[in-house]
Write a protein that holds these residues in place. Structure first.
Motif, PDB file in Angstrom:
ATOM      1  N   ALA A   1       0.853  -1.195   0.000  1.00 15.05           N
ATOM      2  CA  ALA A   1       0.000   0.000   0.000  1.00 15.05           C
ATOM      3  C   ALA A   1       0.886   1.241   0.000  1.00 15.05           C
ATOM      4  CB  ALA A   1      -0.926  -0.003   1.218  1.00 15.05           C
ATOM      5  N   THR A   2       1.831   1.264  -0.929  1.00 17.24           N
ATOM      6  CA  THR A   2       2.830   2.343  -0.964  1.00 17.24           C
ATOM      7  C   THR A   2       2.196   3.712  -1.151  1.00 17.24           C
ATOM      8  OG1 THR A   2       4.399   0.788  -1.943  1.00 17.24           O
ATOM      9  CG2 THR A   2       4.942   3.128  -2.081  1.00 17.24           C
ATOM     10  N   TYR A   3       1.304   3.835  -2.130  1.00 14.03           N
ATOM     11  CA  TYR A   3       0.704   5.139  -2.432  1.00 14.03           C
ATOM     12  C   TYR A   3      -0.226   5.599  -1.309  1.00 14.03           C
ATOM     13  CZ  TYR A   3       2.533   4.638  -7.172  1.00 14.03           C
ATOM     14  OH  TYR A   3       3.355   4.499  -8.255  1.00 14.03           O
ATOM     15  N   THR A   4      -1.019   4.670  -0.799  1.00 18.82           N
ATOM     16  CA  THR A   4      -1.922   5.015   0.308  1.00 18.82           C
ATOM     17  C   THR A   4      -1.124   5.433   1.533  1.00 18.82           C
ATOM     18  OG1 THR A   4      -3.644   3.520  -0.481  1.00 18.82           O
ATOM     19  CG2 THR A   4      -3.729   4.142   1.842  1.00 18.82           C
ATOM     20  N   SER A   5      -0.052   4.716   1.823  1.00 18.76           N
ATOM     21  CA  SER A   5       0.788   5.032   2.980  1.00 18.76           C
ATOM     22  C   SER A   5       1.420   6.412   2.831  1.00 18.76           C
ATOM     23  CB  SER A   5       1.886   3.984   3.143  1.00 18.76           C
ATOM     24  OG  SER A   5       1.348   2.700   3.377  1.00 18.76           O
ATOM     25  N   ALA A   6       1.919   6.723   1.632  1.00 18.93           N
ATOM     26  CA  ALA A   6       2.555   8.021   1.398  1.00 18.93           C
ATOM     27  C   ALA A   6       1.544   9.158   1.566  1.00 18.93           C
ATOM     28  CB  ALA A   6       3.171   8.057   0.006  1.00 18.93           C
ATOM     29  N   GLY A   7       0.336   8.963   1.011  1.00 16.03           N
ATOM     30  CA  GLY A   7      -0.698   9.977   1.164  1.00 16.03           C
ATOM     31  C   GLY A   7      -1.138  10.132   2.601  1.00 16.03           C
ATOM     32  N   TYR A   8      -1.227   9.004   3.299  1.00 20.46           N
ATOM     33  CA  TYR A   8      -1.617   9.025   4.714  1.00 20.46           C
ATOM     34  C   TYR A   8      -0.618   9.843   5.530  1.00 20.46           C
ATOM     35  CZ  TYR A   8      -3.236   7.220   9.251  1.00 20.46           C
ATOM     36  OH  TYR A   8      -3.723   7.120  10.529  1.00 20.46           O
ATOM     37  N   LYS A   9       0.659   9.576   5.336  1.00 22.96           N
ATOM     38  CA  LYS A   9       1.703  10.264   6.088  1.00 22.96           C
ATOM     39  C   LYS A   9       1.705  11.763   5.787  1.00 22.96           C
ATOM     40  CE  LYS A   9       5.750   8.276   6.387  1.00 22.96           C
ATOM     41  NZ  LYS A   9       6.997   7.569   6.017  1.00 22.96           N
ATOM     42  N   LYS A  10       1.477  12.096   4.526  1.00 21.39           N
ATOM     43  CA  LYS A  10       1.476  13.510   4.141  1.00 21.39           C
ATOM     44  C   LYS A  10       0.315  14.252   4.805  1.00 21.39           C
ATOM     45  CE  LYS A  10       1.428  16.488   0.043  1.00 21.39           C
ATOM     46  NZ  LYS A  10       1.326  16.539  -1.433  1.00 21.39           N
ATOM     47  N   SER A  11      -0.876  13.650   4.768  1.00 20.01           N
ATOM     48  CA  SER A  11      -2.034  14.291   5.387  1.00 20.01           C
ATOM     49  C   SER A  11      -1.903  14.316   6.907  1.00 20.01           C
ATOM     50  CB  SER A  11      -3.319  13.559   4.982  1.00 20.01           C
ATOM     51  OG  SER A  11      -4.454  14.199   5.526  1.00 20.01           O
ATOM     52  N   LEU A  12      -1.351  13.237   7.475  1.00 19.83           N
ATOM     53  CA  LEU A  12      -1.138  13.182   8.921  1.00 19.83           C
ATOM     54  C   LEU A  12      -0.209  14.304   9.372  1.00 19.83           C
ATOM     55  CD1 LEU A  12      -1.195  11.904  11.734  1.00 19.83           C
ATOM     56  CD2 LEU A  12       0.517  10.253  10.950  1.00 19.83           C
ATOM     57  N   GLN A  13       0.882  14.494   8.636  1.00 16.57           N
ATOM     58  CA  GLN A  13       1.808  15.567   9.014  1.00 16.57           C
ATOM     59  C   GLN A  13       1.144  16.932   8.895  1.00 16.57           C
ATOM     60  OE1 GLN A  13       5.080  15.203  10.287  1.00 16.57           O
ATOM     61  NE2 GLN A  13       4.515  17.284  10.815  1.00 16.57           N
ATOM     62  N   SER A  14       0.291  17.074   7.872  1.00 17.67           N
ATOM     63  CA  SER A  14      -0.442  18.326   7.706  1.00 17.67           C
ATOM     64  C   SER A  14      -1.351  18.593   8.904  1.00 17.67           C
ATOM     65  CB  SER A  14      -1.273  18.257   6.419  1.00 17.67           C
ATOM     66  OG  SER A  14      -2.207  19.299   6.366  1.00 17.67           O
ATOM     67  N   ALA A  15      -1.983  17.538   9.421  1.00 16.52           N
ATOM     68  CA  ALA A  15      -2.851  17.689  10.601  1.00 16.52           C
ATOM     69  C   ALA A  15      -2.031  18.118  11.815  1.00 16.52           C
ATOM     70  CB  ALA A  15      -3.580  16.380  10.886  1.00 16.52           C
ATOM     71  N   LEU A  16      -0.895  17.479  12.007  1.00 12.67           N
ATOM     72  CA  LEU A  16      -0.057  17.800  13.162  1.00 12.67           C
ATOM     73  C   LEU A  16       0.524  19.207  13.073  1.00 12.67           C
ATOM     74  CD1 LEU A  16       1.814  14.390  13.596  1.00 12.67           C
ATOM     75  CD2 LEU A  16      -0.113  15.276  14.930  1.00 12.67           C
ATOM     76  N   ASP A  17       0.772  19.656  11.851  1.00 12.42           N
ATOM     77  CA  ASP A  17       1.300  21.006  11.674  1.00 12.42           C
ATOM     78  C   ASP A  17       0.295  22.071  12.101  1.00 12.42           C
ATOM     79  OD1 ASP A  17       3.691  20.070  10.680  1.00 12.42           O
ATOM     80  OD2 ASP A  17       3.166  20.333   8.578  1.00 12.42           O
ATOM     81  N   LYS A  18      -0.983  21.696  12.152  1.00 13.36           N
ATOM     82  CA  LYS A  18      -2.018  22.655  12.544  1.00 13.36           C
ATOM     83  C   LYS A  18      -2.148  22.796  14.052  1.00 13.36           C
ATOM     84  CE  LYS A  18      -4.640  21.790   8.331  1.00 13.36           C
ATOM     85  NZ  LYS A  18      -5.846  21.201   7.727  1.00 13.36           N
ATOM     86  N   ALA A  19      -1.480  21.908  14.774  1.00 13.22           N
ATOM     87  CA  ALA A  19      -1.518  22.003  16.239  1.00 13.22           C
ATOM     88  C   ALA A  19      -0.709  23.217  16.669  1.00 13.22           C
ATOM     89  CB  ALA A  19      -0.943  20.740  16.867  1.00 13.22           C
ATOM     90  N   PRO A  20      -1.181  23.966  17.679  1.00  9.79           N
ATOM     91  CA  PRO A  20      -0.417  25.124  18.150  1.00  9.79           C
ATOM     92  C   PRO A  20       0.895  24.693  18.761  1.00  9.79           C
ATOM     93  CG  PRO A  20      -2.203  24.618  19.668  1.00  9.79           C
ATOM     94  CD  PRO A  20      -2.396  23.749  18.462  1.00  9.79           C
TER      95      PRO A  20
END
Length: 351
Positions: free
Chosen positions: A225-244
């Motif tokens: 699940a290479t593509y799904t994993s890469a997209g997951y990690k990218k969106s996950l990091q984006s979510a964490l970046d929104k934390a104060p």
């Protein structure tokens, strides 16, 4: 004995009636909204209004399916107030392009003005308006739940990452963060249809568990699940970046009596002639302690150039402590994109 004049009696009776009415009006029931506020009781919030808690950051509603395509709304909030509304998905193609371009900006403005979902449909865009309002209400419900969680569980936050496009469909991750730790992770969007259903069903639960266990976006890709994993990690990091600062992807670092705040910051993807470049840095005490490219040109000669240049750019970023680094010879476009994304990441830290 002198008789009372009829006119005088009428005047006296009228004055008594007026006095009685004034007295009755002064005895307003306590349930009156004005009386409740005067007594220190806030009136109940109307349905569809933005939560008046301390909600900060972006909240993305669920995608609402319409006859002409999906509509999905994202809100940016500051202390419970809606400061921006946007449609991250809207009907497109053919006449839908014109309708979307005309209606969505008006819906966005209406949300900010109304501070809730009580907005009028745009004439000629009935389906888009209905889908917009449905997704908007979903976003408000999530914001309300987040506000309640923050009050009841010591600062819990629900953060939804940006949609990451993959070869097989979009991936979008939402996490719950309590006390700086990820307590829950879920994919609100993932590839579907055909074989993607099986891959998603197998990989996403494992990625969710890995995110909670790691506490950040540094999770291993799921085999197959290479593509799904890469997209997951990218969106996950984006979510964490929104934390104060101090929450989400931030951690305490250091030893002895001194501790310095550590933050992981991901820059915006910089588009180059050969593909996007996106840089993520770890900053501790105002210094770059790690730099890496989460996206870089790939395929054909780009593979060799990327493998040769990116490690050198990473080292240069840590050594310089800023984006003022030299381009790697033979990798002009990659170097320029790297520096642009690196600066974007550092701008988030205010440095």
């Amino acid at each position: 004995m002198r008789k009372s004049h009829p006119v005088r009696r009428a005047v006296l009776a009228g004055a008594a009636t007026v006095s009685g009415i004034v007295l009755l009006l002064s005895l307003k029931p306590a349930s009156d909204p004005g009386s409740a506020q005067a007594a220190g009781q806030a009136p109940p919030a109307a349905a569809g209004q933005a939560p008046q808690g301390g909600v900060n950051g972006a909240v993305t509603g669920d995608a609402a399916q319409t006859q002409y395509g999906a509509v999905q709304v994202r809100l940016t909030m500051s202390n419970g107030k809606i400061t921006q509304a946007e449609a991250v998905q809207a009907p497109k193609g053919g006449r839908s392009d014109q309708i979307t371009a005309s209606s969505v900006p008006r819906l966005n403005q209406a949300v900010v003005a109304a501070q809730g979902a009580e907005i009028d449909a745009v004439s000629g865009a009935t389906y888009t308006s209905a889908g917009y309002k449905k997704s908007l209400q979903s976003a408000l419900d999530k914001a309300k739940a987040s506000a309640g969680a923050q009050q009841g569980s010591g600062g819990a936050q629900t953060l939804t990452g940006d949609v990451a496009q993959t070869q097989y469909g979009p991936v979008q991750v939402r996490v719950t963060v309590v006390g700086g730790k990820i307590t829950k992770a879920e994919a609100v969007q993932a590839p579907k249809g055909g074989r993607s259903d099986q891959i998603t069903a197998s990989s996403v639960p494992r990625l969710n568990q890995a995110a909670v266990a790691a506490g950040n976006a540094d999770v291993d890709a799921v085999s197959g699940a290479t593509y799904t994993s890469a997209g997951y990690k990218k969106s996950l990091q984006s979510a964490l970046d929104k934390a104060p600062a101090g929450g989400g992807s931030s951690q305490a670092a250091g030893s002895g009596g001194g501790q310095a705040a550590t933050r992981t910051l991901t820059g915006k993807a910089a588009q180059t002639q050969y593909g996007p470049v996106q840089v993520r840095v770890t900053v501790t005490g105002g210094e770059i302690t790690q730099a890496e490219a989460v996206q870089a040109p790939q395929g054909g000669p780009s593979d060799q150039i990327t493998s040769s240049s990116v490690p050198r750019l990473n080292q240069a970023a840590v050594a310089a402590g800023n984006a003022q680094i030299d381009a790697v010879s033979g990798a002009t476009y990659t170097s320029a994109g790297y520096k642009q994304s690196l600066q974007s990441a550092l701008d988030q830290a205010g440095g």
